[in-house]
Write a protein that holds these residues in place. Structure first.
Motif, PDB file in Angstrom:
ATOM      1  N   GLN A 224       0.378  -1.227   0.031  1.00 17.82           N
ATOM      2  CA  GLN A 224      -0.313   0.039  -0.188  1.00 17.82           C
ATOM      3  C   GLN A 224       1.116   1.483   0.113  1.00 17.82           C
ATOM      4  O   GLN A 224       0.295   2.524  -0.620  1.00 17.82           O
ATOM      5  CB  GLN A 224      -0.779   0.298   1.619  1.00 17.82           C
ATOM      6  CG  GLN A 224      -1.955  -1.293   1.038  1.00 17.82           C
ATOM      7  CD  GLN A 224      -2.928  -0.921   2.011  1.00 17.82           C
ATOM      8  OE1 GLN A 224      -2.431  -0.285   3.720  1.00 17.82           O
ATOM      9  NE2 GLN A 224      -3.853  -1.931   2.162  1.00 17.82           N
TER      10      GLN A 224
ATOM     11  N   GLU B  94      -2.553   4.711  -4.359  1.00 17.89           N
ATOM     12  CA  GLU B  94      -3.990   4.478  -4.519  1.00 17.89           C
ATOM     13  C   GLU B  94      -3.874   2.621  -4.464  1.00 17.89           C
ATOM     14  O   GLU B  94      -5.286   2.704  -5.800  1.00 17.89           O
ATOM     15  CB  GLU B  94      -4.702   5.338  -6.111  1.00 17.89           C
ATOM     16  CG  GLU B  94      -4.797   6.438  -5.027  1.00 17.89           C
ATOM     17  CD  GLU B  94      -4.959   7.413  -6.106  1.00 17.89           C
ATOM     18  OE1 GLU B  94      -6.258   6.981  -7.470  1.00 17.89           O
ATOM     19  OE2 GLU B  94      -5.329   9.212  -5.841  1.00 17.89           O
ATOM     20  N   SER B  95      -3.792   2.138  -3.814  1.00 20.02           N
ATOM     21  CA  SER B  95      -3.617   1.056  -3.815  1.00 20.02           C
ATOM     22  C   SER B  95      -5.528   0.371  -3.589  1.00 20.02           C
ATOM     23  O   SER B  95      -5.958  -0.828  -3.839  1.00 20.02           O
ATOM     24  CB  SER B  95      -2.654  -0.077  -2.667  1.00 20.02           C
ATOM     25  OG  SER B  95      -2.633   0.139  -1.464  1.00 20.02           O
ATOM     26  N   GLU B  96      -6.224   0.911  -2.804  1.00 12.74           N
ATOM     27  CA  GLU B  96      -6.941   0.621  -2.393  1.00 12.74           C
ATOM     28  C   GLU B  96      -8.155   0.917  -3.573  1.00 12.74           C
ATOM     29  O   GLU B  96      -9.284  -0.078  -3.377  1.00 12.74           O
ATOM     30  CB  GLU B  96      -7.481   1.103  -1.142  1.00 12.74           C
ATOM     31  CG  GLU B  96      -6.549   1.570   0.744  1.00 12.74           C
ATOM     32  CD  GLU B  96      -5.818   3.228   0.083  1.00 12.74           C
ATOM     33  OE1 GLU B  96      -4.997   2.538  -0.188  1.00 12.74           O
ATOM     34  OE2 GLU B  96      -6.304   3.964  -0.808  1.00 12.74           O
ATOM     35  N   GLU B  97      -7.849   1.505  -3.852  1.00 12.17           N
ATOM     36  CA  GLU B  97      -8.682   2.258  -5.408  1.00 12.17           C
ATOM     37  C   GLU B  97      -8.610   1.136  -6.972  1.00 12.17           C
ATOM     38  O   GLU B  97      -9.356   0.593  -7.103  1.00 12.17           O
ATOM     39  CB  GLU B  97      -8.986   3.036  -6.118  1.00 12.17           C
ATOM     40  CG  GLU B  97      -9.546   4.182  -4.992  1.00 12.17           C
ATOM     41  CD  GLU B  97      -8.826   5.576  -5.034  1.00 12.17           C
ATOM     42  OE1 GLU B  97      -9.108   6.259  -4.021  1.00 12.17           O
ATOM     43  OE2 GLU B  97      -8.481   5.991  -5.545  1.00 12.17           O
TER      44      GLU B  97
ATOM     45  N   THR C  43      -7.586  -5.110  -5.618  1.00 12.01           N
ATOM     46  CA  THR C  43      -8.605  -5.731  -4.439  1.00 12.01           C
ATOM     47  C   THR C  43      -8.094  -6.300  -3.795  1.00 12.01           C
ATOM     48  O   THR C  43      -6.577  -6.460  -3.855  1.00 12.01           O
ATOM     49  CB  THR C  43     -10.250  -6.768  -4.802  1.00 12.01           C
ATOM     50  OG1 THR C  43      -9.001  -7.799  -5.944  1.00 12.01           O
ATOM     51  CG2 THR C  43     -10.381  -5.753  -6.174  1.00 12.01           C
ATOM     52  N   GLU C  44      -7.840  -6.856  -2.834  1.00  5.76           N
ATOM     53  CA  GLU C  44      -6.985  -7.586  -0.993  1.00  5.76           C
ATOM     54  C   GLU C  44      -6.765  -8.754  -2.255  1.00  5.76           C
ATOM     55  O   GLU C  44      -5.156  -9.543  -2.439  1.00  5.76           O
ATOM     56  CB  GLU C  44      -8.374  -8.214  -0.301  1.00  5.76           C
ATOM     57  CG  GLU C  44      -8.308  -7.347   0.674  1.00  5.76           C
ATOM     58  CD  GLU C  44      -8.435  -7.929   2.168  1.00  5.76           C
ATOM     59  OE1 GLU C  44      -9.214  -6.735   3.037  1.00  5.76           O
ATOM     60  OE2 GLU C  44      -7.932  -8.932   2.265  1.00  5.76           O
TER      61      GLU C  44
END
Lengths: 213, 204
Positions: free
Chosen positions: A163, A168-171, A174-175
């Motif tokens: 991250q 902007e890895s959250e956007e 995905t996991e």
């Protein structure tokens, strides 16, 4: 001399030293020392003119200033710099004699320190094939060049590190994608010197040849 | 962390080195001039990568040495913005935490970029992260020699070339130059999850 291709030569040509003149230094081929011998009487004048030309207006100093053509021509991975410095060290060891002259001390210091720094990172165990394999595997994840470079240099093992390195890895991821990315990184890139002990716990088949007893 | 910089320069080879191969002499001269030096707005030069082009060598009147215009590429340390780096804590002061990479020392993490809340322990001269959990506050010390992961947030280049005689009056009023400024400094930040001492984030 009526050769139009040589603008620096003219009636006053002897006062302008070649190469010092702005313009195309390529016009003159090689050292023209024999011409200076011809113009005996003008010898002293040309010397003083040359030295004043050098010391004077910087604009006339043509190719004598250092110039940066491109401050960002390419990004280098830590492995490439490690390889370069190791090769340089080998070369200098072979040629022996002049390593310790005062001029070379700076080079010695910086290569020693940089080598020391990179040797403590996972980059030490990489090879050109590993890097190529890594970059091919990364194609599917759609990361920027800078992100791939950071992954290559740091070899993250946790999601929180991913991250940090991927913007902007959250956007964007995905996991499962983050897990897949971690798996690619840890399986292709060899572990660093300290991480070998931590690798024992995980069930990745180790790429490193050393046996961490 | 490292970039390749293309440069052009004129290299002077003195006559007593004419017996050596020109390429070797030029390599040595370039490394002597640039290695371990900071170039303004470029970065810390490490070593020569390669020579791309050698132009003709000239001999000028009054100087027996040859002057060659060289196009070359140099390896330079110049981290890009927001890059993650790992370094060692060199020391703490009220200005912040000083981090070093071994070959590059002038990295500062100012107090506002530390993991909050943070306080400076005057007695031990060390910064502390007051980490709150349900059990209570843990004081996590940032000791010297610890490895930290930080993000590069800013860089500043200072032109340290000597000033000419015109500013001699200003300089003579103060005894000496007030302080030696580092030509290249980096500002770091460890205020995100994952940043800071490596020991804080390794899963046990």
């Amino acid at each position: 001399m009526a050769r139009g291709a040589r603008p620096a030569r003219g009636p006053a040509g002897v006062l302008q030293a070649p190469g010092v003149h702005r313009g195309d230094p390529g016009v003159h081929r090689g050292a023209r020392s024999r011409l200076w011998g011809v113009r005996r009487g003008a010898g002293s004048r040309s010397f003083s003119a040359w030295s004043s030309a050098c010391a004077g207006d910087p604009r006339r100093r043509g190719g004598e200033d250092m110039e940066v053509k491109d401050a960002n021509a390419a990004l280098l991975s830590n492995y490439e710099v490690f390889q370069l410095l190791t090769d340089l060290k080998e070369q200098r060891k072979e040629s022996g004699k002049n390593k310790h002259s005062s001029g070379q001390q700076n080079l010695n210091t910086i290569t020693y320190e940089t080598l020391k720094y990179i040797s403590k990172t996972p980059c030490k165990h990489q090879s050109p094939e590993i890097v190529r394999e890594f970059l091919t595997a990364m194609k599917s994840h759609k990361l920027t060049k800078a992100e791939k470079l950071q992954l290559l240099n740091h070899r993250p093992v946790t999601a929180v590190e991913i991250q940090l390195m991927v913007e902007e890895s959250e956007e964007r991821l995905t996991e499962e994608q983050i897990e897949a990315l971690l798996h690619t990184v840890t399986s292709i890139l060899p572990a660093g010197p300290e991480a070998e002990q931590q690798q024992n716990a995980s069930d990745d088949v180790a790429m490193d040849e050393e046996d961490p007893a | 962390m490292f970039v390749l910089v293309e440069m052009v320069d004129t290299v002077r080879i003195p006559p007593w080195q004419f017996e050596r191969k020109l390429n070797d002499s030029i390599d040595e001269e370039l490394n002597k001039k640039l290695a371990n030096k900071v170039m303004y707005n470029v970065g810390l030069c490490i070593c020569l990568f390669d020579i791309t082009k050698l132009e003709d060598a000239y001999v000028f009147p009054g100087d027996g040495a040859s002057h060659t215009k060289v196009h070359f590429r140099y390896v330079v340390f110049h981290p890009f913005l927001d890059e993650i780096l790992i370094g060692k804590i060199k020391g703490c002061s009220p200005e912040g935490v000083h981090v070093s990479l071994g070959f590059f020392d002038d990295i500062l993490i100012p107090p506002e970029s530390l993991q909050q809340p943070a306080k400076f322990d005057e007695a031990e001269q060390v910064w502390v992260w007051e980490y709150e959990t349900e059990e209570g506050a843990h004081d996590l010390y940032m000791d010297i020699g610890e490895e930290v992961r930080f993000r590069v947030v800013d860089e500043s280049f200072v032109d340290t070339s000597p000033t000419g005689p015109s500013s001699a009056e200003a300089a003579s009023s103060s005894e000496e130059l007030p302080k030696k400024e580092a030509p290249y400094t980096l500002m770091g930040s460890i205020s995100e999850p994952g940043l800071g001492l490596l020991s804080w984030w390794t899963s046990s």
